[in-house]
Design an enzyme around this catalytic site. Structure first.
Site, PDB file in Angstrom:
ATOM      1  N   LYS A  62       2.163  10.719   8.281  1.00  0.00           N
ATOM      2  CA  LYS A  62       1.534  10.258   9.523  1.00  0.00           C
ATOM      3  C   LYS A  62       2.160  10.862  10.792  1.00  0.00           C
ATOM      4  O   LYS A  62       1.919  12.011  11.088  1.00  0.00           O
ATOM      5  CB  LYS A  62       1.536   8.736   9.561  1.00  0.00           C
ATOM      6  CG  LYS A  62       0.601   8.142   8.459  1.00  0.00           C
ATOM      7  CD  LYS A  62       0.256   6.720   8.724  1.00  0.00           C
ATOM      8  CE  LYS A  62      -0.509   6.067   7.587  1.00  0.00           C
ATOM      9  NZ  LYS A  62      -1.948   6.071   7.755  1.00  0.00           N
ATOM     10  N   PHE A  96       0.866  -1.186   0.000  1.00  0.00           N
ATOM     11  CA  PHE A  96       0.000   0.000   0.000  1.00  0.00           C
ATOM     12  C   PHE A  96       0.897   1.230   0.000  1.00  0.00           C
ATOM     13  O   PHE A  96       1.724   1.413   0.884  1.00  0.00           O
ATOM     14  CB  PHE A  96      -0.900   0.030   1.243  1.00  0.00           C
ATOM     15  CG  PHE A  96      -1.892   1.159   1.179  1.00  0.00           C
ATOM     16  CD1 PHE A  96      -3.146   0.982   0.610  1.00  0.00           C
ATOM     17  CD2 PHE A  96      -1.569   2.428   1.664  1.00  0.00           C
ATOM     18  CE1 PHE A  96      -4.057   2.033   0.527  1.00  0.00           C
ATOM     19  CE2 PHE A  96      -2.471   3.482   1.588  1.00  0.00           C
ATOM     20  CZ  PHE A  96      -3.714   3.280   1.012  1.00  0.00           C
ATOM     21  N   THR A 139       1.497  23.840  -4.937  1.00  0.00           N
ATOM     22  CA  THR A 139       1.317  25.178  -4.361  1.00  0.00           C
ATOM     23  C   THR A 139       1.788  25.228  -2.903  1.00  0.00           C
ATOM     24  O   THR A 139       2.645  26.029  -2.544  1.00  0.00           O
ATOM     25  CB  THR A 139      -0.169  25.606  -4.425  1.00  0.00           C
ATOM     26  OG1 THR A 139      -0.599  25.512  -5.772  1.00  0.00           O
ATOM     27  CG2 THR A 139      -0.348  27.026  -3.911  1.00  0.00           C
ATOM     28  N   ASP A 141       9.293   3.179   1.770  1.00  0.00           N
ATOM     29  CA  ASP A 141       8.103   3.957   2.130  1.00  0.00           C
ATOM     30  C   ASP A 141       7.827   3.767   3.626  1.00  0.00           C
ATOM     31  O   ASP A 141       7.242   2.785   4.050  1.00  0.00           O
ATOM     32  CB  ASP A 141       6.906   3.483   1.286  1.00  0.00           C
ATOM     33  CG  ASP A 141       5.675   4.338   1.515  1.00  0.00           C
ATOM     34  OD1 ASP A 141       5.728   5.230   2.376  1.00  0.00           O
ATOM     35  OD2 ASP A 141       4.667   4.096   0.825  1.00  0.00           O
TER      36      ASP A 141
HETATM   37  C1  PLP Z   1       3.146   2.850   3.584  1.00  0.00           C
HETATM   38  C2  PLP Z   1       2.140   3.899   3.211  1.00  0.00           C
HETATM   39  N1  PLP Z   1       2.404   4.723   2.175  1.00  0.00           N
HETATM   40  C3  PLP Z   1       1.557   5.684   1.814  1.00  0.00           C
HETATM   41  C4  PLP Z   1       0.367   5.884   2.475  1.00  0.00           C
HETATM   42  C5  PLP Z   1      -0.565   6.956   2.054  1.00  0.00           C
HETATM   43  O1  PLP Z   1      -0.612   7.977   2.997  1.00  0.00           O
HETATM   44  P1  PLP Z   1      -1.820   9.000   2.997  1.00  0.00           P
HETATM   45  O2  PLP Z   1      -3.032   8.247   3.423  1.00  0.00           O
HETATM   46  O3  PLP Z   1      -1.393  10.064   3.963  1.00  0.00           O
HETATM   47  O4  PLP Z   1      -1.945   9.516   1.604  1.00  0.00           O
HETATM   48  C6  PLP Z   1       0.047   5.052   3.561  1.00  0.00           C
HETATM   49  C7  PLP Z   1      -1.216   5.221   4.290  1.00  0.00           C
HETATM   50  O5  PLP Z   1      -1.648   4.411   5.062  1.00  0.00           O
HETATM   51  C8  PLP Z   1       0.956   4.029   3.943  1.00  0.00           C
HETATM   52  O6  PLP Z   1       0.711   3.204   4.966  1.00  0.00           O
END
Ligand code: PLP
Length: 486
Positions: A342, A203, A366, A312
């Site tokens: 987060k 994800f 922006t 990530d």
């Molecule tokens: C590993 C990871 N990357 C990206 C995201 C996306 O973040 P956002 O919901 O702030 O767009 C999440 C969200 O849960 C995540 O767990």
């Protein structure tokens, strides 16, 4: 309320030596007066539903009353929050350090404006970056770009990788006229056929590039166009990892072979991989772990195929017992890009030197973040350091995982696969339906928790979650499990 005692007594010794970053700001346990959601939350959900889709809303929150690890809902129920707004409240509710930072009259002008940071940042901006984000920068990553949310950070990580790839291909020469013209038609060579390789179950967010890299659930992707990008299998390991080393290693080697093969095939098809992106723990996909060996090998593969290695860390910052989860891997080099959001309250990416785009306006939007959130990030970073909160997620998490393992032994027909890194802990239920029932029962007993993947119950406590909170959680979990049909 259920009677609670078992884990509380086993945590008593630990609790005596426990730290408290918010000692004055917590409660001794949940207090539940209605079903969850209660009538007032249900009324607000129905009001909201007249304006926007609101079926995912669990409860409405009384932010004013909530404190520390305990959240008050609109019905006056007090719940121990181990969800924390999907892992994004770093210090629980109304932490005194955050409140006092926001009460400083000297920052009112920063709260009053949301500037276009890419063209006209406030005079304080460099200092703000240095004292907040750069103070927790992963080793070797000296550039930071701020963004709007996790997905936006991921989008710009991918763009950084594509821009870098093309610059390397093109060398010193200018883009051709054909490249300029074709990019406006979304066609190669101006819009090149480059890809991002991610993993099944991953994800990375819900914007279009990030969503193309996301492979966790149909629900996120169905009916939406996506880039034609490759996905490799992510290891399906057995837990505890140290008791299944050999078979886990075989599984990881097979996935690594698949990564190599997929990268080669896609390159041969004229769609080379410019970015290899991975979560340290596949979170939304069901809290799937891999070993440091797997990640070290991935970094090597990325290097071999000329792709950037992007980690990530949107969900993993601060909570796994290290500041960054990738610090557990003993990598020979820093990752090329690390994305965050987060718990850092503002999002973005740390990037290694040499990866800046060749011109301005290429990684841009922006707002490019929000200075008011960086004030919170600054307070969070200082609190983490002052109270050694990251190291404490390691010790508190060890106790929490031990408790989950004990419960798994007591309820083998319901639970399996207890696992964790720091306080990022989780456990699986026998079926998806059972997981939903247990989550609901926990909520009704005063634990605000959510699931992930198919069958997983996940904990995402704040960084001020202590042994005593773990004990409350485990006792209530125990009582909820005892009531499930065997
Ligand atoms: C590993 C990871 N990357 C990206 C995201 C996306 O973040 P956002 O919901 O702030 O767009 C999440 C969200 O849960 C995540 O767990």
């Amino acid at each position: 309320m259920l009677a609670i005692s078992r884990f509380r007594s086993s945590f008593r010794i630990l609790a005596a030596a426990s730290f408290s970053a918010d000692a004055s700001a917590d409660f001794s346990g949940p207090e539940v007066k209605t079903r969850i959601p209660g009538p007032e939350s249900l009324r607000l959900i129905s009001e909201l539903n007249k304006i926007q889709e609101s079926r995912a809303v669990d409860i409405f929150i009384d932010f004013k009353k909530s404190r520390g690890n305990y959240v008050y809902d609109a019905d006056g129920n007090r719940l121990l929050d181990v969800c924390n707004h999907i892992a994004s409240l770093p210090l629980g509710y109304n932490h005194p350090d955050i409140l006092s930072a926001l009460q400083d009259p000297g920052i009112l002008h920063l709260l009053a404006h949301r500037p276009a940071l890419g063209i006209a940042p406030p005079t304080e901006f460099v200092h703000m970056l240095e004292s907040s984000l750069l103070a927790v920068a992963p080793a070797g990553l000296t550039d930071v770009m701020t963004m709007m949310c996790g997905a936006c950070a991921v989008e710009n990580a991918f763009k950084t990788a594509f821009l870098h790839y093309q610059r390397r291909e093109r060398g010193e020469t200018e883009p051709t006229d054909e490249e300029y013209q074709s990019c406006l038609r979304n066609e190669p060579p101006g819009s090149p056929n480059l890809t991002v390789l991610t993993f099944k179950g991953s994800f990375h967010g819900r914007t279009f590039g990030a969503l193309s890299a996301t492979r966790s659930k149909y629900l996120h992707k169905l009916d939406l166009p996506a880039f034609d990008w490759p996905a490799a299998p992510f290891p399906q390991l057995k837990y505890p990892l140290d008791e299944h080393e050999q078979e886990n290693r075989r599984e990881e080697m097979s996935c690594l072979d698949a990564v190599r093969n997929i990268a080669r095939e896609w390159s041969e098809r004229g769609k080379p991989v410019a970015c290899l992106s991975v979560e340290p723990i596949q979170s939304e996909g069901g809290d799937r772990h891999a070993t440091p060996y797997f990640f070290r090998e991935l970094q090597t593969i990325a290097k071999d195929i000329g792709a950037l290695f992007h980690v990530d860390e949107v969900q993993t910052f601060g909570i796994t017992g290290k500041l960054w989860a990738h610090e557990h891997w003993d990598l020979p080099h820093s990752p090329d890009i690390v994305t965050f959001a987060k718990k850092l309250q503002t999002s973005g990416a740390f990037v290694r030197p040499g990866l800046r785009p060749d011109r301005s306006w290429r990684i841009f939007n922006t707002w490019m973040g929000d200075p008011s959130k960086m004030i919170i990030a600054d307070a969070v970073v200082k609190c983490i350091k002052k109270h050694d909160l990251v190291q404490k997620t390691g010790t508190v998490g060890a106790g929490l995982l031990k408790g989950l393992n004990e419960l798994q032994e007591r309820y083998p027909a319901i639970l399996s696969r207890a696992r964790g890194a720091g306080t990022l802990c989780s456990i699986d239920c026998r079926t998806s339906q059972l997981k939903d029932e247990v989550v609901k029962a926990l909520q009704n007993e005063g634990i605000y928790i959510i699931g992930c993947g198919e069958r997983t119950i996940r904990l995402r406590p704040s960084l001020v979650f202590e042994d005593r909170h773990a004990a409350v959680f485990l006792d209530i979990f125990d009582a909820v499990l005892a009531r499930q049909p065997k």
